[in-house]
Scaffold this active site. Structure first.
Site, PDB file in Angstrom:
ATOM      1  N   GLU A 360       2.185  -6.674  -6.249  1.00 15.62           N
ATOM      2  CA  GLU A 360       2.008  -7.268  -4.921  1.00 15.62           C
ATOM      3  C   GLU A 360       2.740  -8.606  -4.731  1.00 15.62           C
ATOM      4  O   GLU A 360       2.146  -9.587  -4.293  1.00 15.62           O
ATOM      5  CB  GLU A 360       0.515  -7.450  -4.634  1.00 15.62           C
ATOM      6  CG  GLU A 360      -0.232  -6.134  -4.624  1.00 15.62           C
ATOM      7  CD  GLU A 360      -1.719  -6.293  -4.343  1.00 15.62           C
ATOM      8  OE1 GLU A 360      -2.236  -5.489  -3.557  1.00 15.62           O
ATOM      9  OE2 GLU A 360      -2.362  -7.190  -4.904  1.00 15.62           O
TER      10      GLU A 360
HETATM   11  C1  TNX Z   1      -5.121  -4.480  -6.259  1.00 10.30           C
HETATM   12  S1  TNX Z   1      -4.376  -3.501  -8.981  1.00 10.30           S
HETATM   13  C2  TNX Z   1      -4.723  -5.475  -7.119  1.00 10.30           C
HETATM   14  C3  TNX Z   1      -5.702  -6.517  -7.539  1.00 10.30           C
HETATM   15  C4  TNX Z   1      -6.985  -6.384  -6.781  1.00 10.30           C
HETATM   16  C5  TNX Z   1      -7.382  -4.936  -6.723  1.00 10.30           C
HETATM   17  C6  TNX Z   1      -8.706  -4.702  -6.072  1.00 10.30           C
HETATM   18  C7  TNX Z   1      -3.383  -4.592  -8.834  1.00 10.30           C
HETATM   19  C8  TNX Z   1      -2.320  -4.574  -9.795  1.00 10.30           C
HETATM   20  N1  TNX Z   1      -3.543  -5.466  -7.828  1.00 10.30           N
HETATM   21  O1  TNX Z   1      -5.144  -7.783  -7.380  1.00 10.30           O
HETATM   22  O2  TNX Z   1      -7.944  -7.137  -7.427  1.00 10.30           O
HETATM   23  O3  TNX Z   1      -6.405  -4.212  -6.010  1.00 10.30           O
HETATM   24  O4  TNX Z   1      -9.102  -3.379  -6.229  1.00 10.30           O
END
Ligand code: TNX
Length: 548
Positions: A360
């Site tokens: 992200e």
């Molecule tokens: C996505 S999984 C994210 C996390 C969040 C999570 C909540 C991932 C690599 N990134 O930062 O905590 O979803 O479910």
């Protein structure tokens, strides 16, 4: 670190099946106590804690009945083969444990576990004629054992666990713990067992809410009961930085001083990290530290604003939602920071893998992101560690050894399967099956639901080698169950989300796919409830499970 191992061991059981009742999925053509029993005799009475007649006693040679087999069907993850004998062994405070050379710490573990579970204080220093024998057999054992497999034989007067490696003996001890009933009995029989995948992980996010060393140890200890062998520690995120980094003191003191909702947060000293790593090692688990970059760095840029490009002051992030800050990838200073942070993570741990995050990174364009991932991998490798990155990193040029972790089932990136086809290894943590932070049901008091609701059956019903189309089965190293803690404020909250779904995912990682059957799993899982009650592990009494 290679992925899959063999299937159910069927051939070696043929002779045994003639005499004993076996629940290996295919070996004797029967399961769940419904298979053909060879003239089952009545249950024999137990030889509680009595001295065996021979130094290396064999288990009951009496064949077990379907009822005996049903009594043995209480192990999670499902072992490779389960063969019932007649009768039971009854534990008493006089039941001594003998360890062969090198197995002494595991005898002490078994005694401690049984004390915790039953209140009985078994002597862990028994001689060679002790009723419980833990035997390390480096050569001449079953080649299928590998380092993590074992053979457990339970008779009415003796119990023996044999393995080639201490890790296998330790897993055998976990099986034995699960077999102990409320009246301290253990069903006679033989269990032969080894894992499907080499990588069976859990992840704990200590960044969104901080967890004390004691809580982390408890989380590790409970996961060990299900033969989990990797502990991924998500140490940094927008809401908190939990690792001490030499040269960057504010990361821990300022970046660590908060969490979701505010509060005091916390961070781990070098001694704290050593305590976690040593404790995990005592549970045959390897710690994988994660420094999440180049996004999810809200706490880092709050502590050291020069790590971001905009030069402005960044407040502490206390919200659930991400901050979408980024390291300033177009200048040099963040790379010195990446070097120091990954070195600190490498120095604090002993395992071969180090997670560099990579998820992200919305604030960067693809060129900036790919360039960052390339350099971050090189720095991790320079510290002697194999990089792991979240699936998004599949777009970047990867080192041949870099491992990708698949998570985002809402946006499955074609680049992940393409990388796997070219030889990149994968850890499977699909959000819609393996994310322990997803709510069990709409309105559940804890968790999120971006990947959908995740009842126990959905945590169980998937196969790591088919969950992402186009992935060669040989590229799959194993599975992981991450627990993100935006909504998780305490160990009890964490356990409530993890149990009973963590054992479901552990079974997906350990057991042969042919043995997977939710109805049968749910019956075995139901028998874990009283053990969790005794151990003080919080869990959700899902209506999908026939708790007794
Ligand atoms: C996505 S999984 C994210 C996390 C969040 C999570 C909540 C991932 C690599 N990134 O930062 O905590 O979803 O479910």
């Amino acid at each position: 670190m290679t992925g899959r191992s063999s299937k159910l061991r069927t051939t070696a059981l043929v002779g045994v099946c003639a005499a004993l009742l076996t629940a290996s999925a295919t070996a004797c053509g029967g399961s769940s106590g419904k298979g053909p029993a060879a003239a089952p005799p009545p249950l024999t009475s137990s030889g509680a804690g009595t001295t065996p007649k021979s130094a290396t006693p064999e288990p009951s040679a009496q064949p077990g009945s379907p009822a005996d087999l049903a009594a043995l069907q209480r192990v999670v993850p499902q072992p490779v083969s389960v063969t019932a004998g007649a009768g039971t062994f009854t534990l008493s405070a006089a039941t001594a444990i003998h360890a062969s050379t090198g197995a002494e710490p595991i005898a002490a573990d078994l005694a401690a576990y049984l004390k915790q579970q039953t209140g009985l204080a078994l002597p862990a220093d028994g001689g060679e004629d002790a009723p419980i024998q833990l035997i390390l057999q480096a050569t001449g054992g079953d080649p299928a054992w590998g380092t993590e497999g074992y053979r457990l034989t339970v008779g009415t007067v003796s119990i023996k666990i044999t393995a080639a490696d201490p890790a296998g003996l330790f897993h055998g001890v976990q099986t034995l713990r699960q077999l102990v009933t409320a009246d301290d009995r253990i069903q006679a029989g033989v269990i032969a067992d080894h894992p499907r995948f080499a990588y069976r992980g859990v992840m704990l996010d200590v960044a969104r809410h901080f967890f004390s060393v004691a809580d982390v140890k408890s989380y590790i200890d409970a996961a060990a009961l299900y033969k989990v062998n990797e502990f991924h520690l998500h140490l940094t995120d927008d809401q908190g930085w939990r690792l001490t980094v030499p040269g960057y003191p504010k990361l821990a003191t300022v970046g660590g001083a908060s969490q979701v909702g505010g509060g005091t947060g916390g961070s781990y000293s070098a001694d704290d990290m050593k305590a976690i790593v040593d404790y995990a090692a005592s549970r045959y688990m390897t710690v994988i530290p994660e420094i999440d970059m180049p996004g999810h760095v809200g706490a880092a840029v709050h502590a050291d604003p020069e790590l971001a490009c905009d030069g402005r002051k960044h407040g502490a992030v206390t919200t659930v939602s991400p901050a979408f800050d980024s390291l300033c990838t177009t200048s040099e200073s963040p790379y010195k920071f990446v070097d120091s942070a990954t070195k600190a993570a490498a120095d604090a741990t002993t395992g071969p893998l180090l997670h560099l995050g990579g998820d992200e990174a919305q604030a960067l364009n693809l060129t900036q992101y790919n360039g960052f991932v390339k350099r971050a991998q090189d720095l991790v490798a320079a510290h002697g560690r194999t990089p792991i990155a979240w699936g998004e990193a599949a777009t970047a040029p990867l080192l041949p050894q870099t491992v990708l972790e698949y998570w985002d089932t809402a946006h499955p990136l074609p680049a992940i399967a393409q990388a796997a086809a070219k030889g990149t290894k994968l850890i499977m943590a699909p959000g819609d099956h393996a994310y322990l932070d997803q709510q069990y049901t709409p309105g559940f008091k804890l968790g999120l639901h971006w990947a959908g609701y995740l009842p126990v059956s959905k945590a169980y019903n998937w196969d790591p080698v088919t969950v992402l189309p186009g992935v060669p089965p040989t590229s799959v190293m194993g599975v992981e169950a991450p627990l993100w803690t935006e909504t998780v404020k305490s160990l009890a909250d964490a356990e409530t989300l993890a149990y009973p779904r963590l054992p479901a995912i552990a079974e997906i990682g350990w057991s042969a796919p042919e043995s997977h059957d939710f109805k049968q799993f749910s019956q075995r899982l139901a028998k874990q409830g009283p053990l969790w009650d005794r151990l003080g592990i919080a869990y959700y009494k899902s209506p999908e499970i026939p708790w007794s």
